[in-house]
Write a protein that holds these residues in place. Sequence first.
Motif: not given
Length: 422
Positions: A43-57, A155-157, A179-183, A185-188
Amino acid sequence: HEPVNKEMLSDLVDRWKYLLVNRGAKRGNSLGLAFVMVDVDHLALLFAAAELGMCLLILDKPVSQESIDRTRAAVFAPIDFLIFDEYVRELPNYVEMVNRYCTNIIYVEEIESVTGKFTEVWGTSEDNYIGASSSGTTGAPVPAYYTQHQCMLHAHRCSKVFKYEKDSIVCHTRNMHHVSSMLIGILPALVSVEKHYFYNIYHDFDGFAEFIRDHNIDRAFIGSEWVIKAFVRAAIERDVRFNTTMIGSISGFTIPEEYIGYCELLNMELMSHIGAVGVAVAPVVNHVTKDSVFKPNWLGREPDDYYKIEIVNGSALLRSPEENYEVAHLLEDHVEVIDGEWFHYGRLTKDQAEDDLRGLLGVDCNIYKNYLVIWDSEPLDIPEQYSHLDVRYMDKETWTTETKVNVYQLLGYLEKTSYMEK
């Protein structure tokens, strides 16, 4: 596991940022997460990547040594940074994939000795946040990217579509594998729900249903049909029925008839969806309860009006607000819509010979290029008219790495082993 609050998570995010920046991470770099569990570091890395402008694969696992060059790691190579957990480090083919395609490898336990913090934020709403690819069913996988803005919209939708509420109790399992699991599941869940658990299904899968019951969990991501069946079997063996109705998000399109019985047996509901990377996220959702009436090839309904959808000659064209509804994307599946309900009849490029062979042989099988893959171990008499095909007997569960058979990896394996046999 010890409870983690918002302040503790924020502290861990800044420590992960510190570690990444000190290893040379820059805005725009790719970041692979080779994680099994959706734990606090994940979870922390999901936020860290966003704040650093990195792209999760979103990486898939190599099924065999021969298919390593057909993984998503190969599609996105070279991967700038990869966080490696102890579970996947025990898989020799995964280790070889990482060593072959990843530049900077960080072991997850390294964060334990990091005390420094990096609090700057570089990322913007237009930075790519998730990198995924098409499945490779009809050709080589094509990379697709989702910006931070797009991920927030989804995520909001999806928090509404998949019934995530503020007072829900969510259990995360393996939400990063697709990617569907992210969009869906975890992000919403993260944008709407306050209380979260994670459960290591690799350590004690049979105890998963009991964990859900004992913690009154009402939202969980379960996975493929193999996981569903094992989950229900373990619950029955342990005489588990949920005290609170649990809504499970599952991979896959149509829902088999027996799943309605599972809902009655365990006191749960199931939500599946159809979609495609780079085309649409959950344009159609099937919410199944104990009171549902089964219909063959049943996909469900459009849950909202987010997408504008046009059915043309058995295929669907989808337009999204992310592109101001100006670009039509083809969903490469044969579908029909009757009174608002969707039905699925395979891929648009479906080979008629597959249906013919299934009828003749009485088994599940597929034709991929010049290969006839029979999802069974027992040798069969192949009709003369199909003698030109290279016949292989394979285990479907082994080659189902996400929501369906990983055709791109499978073809890589078939081509290499065919060559070796000759």
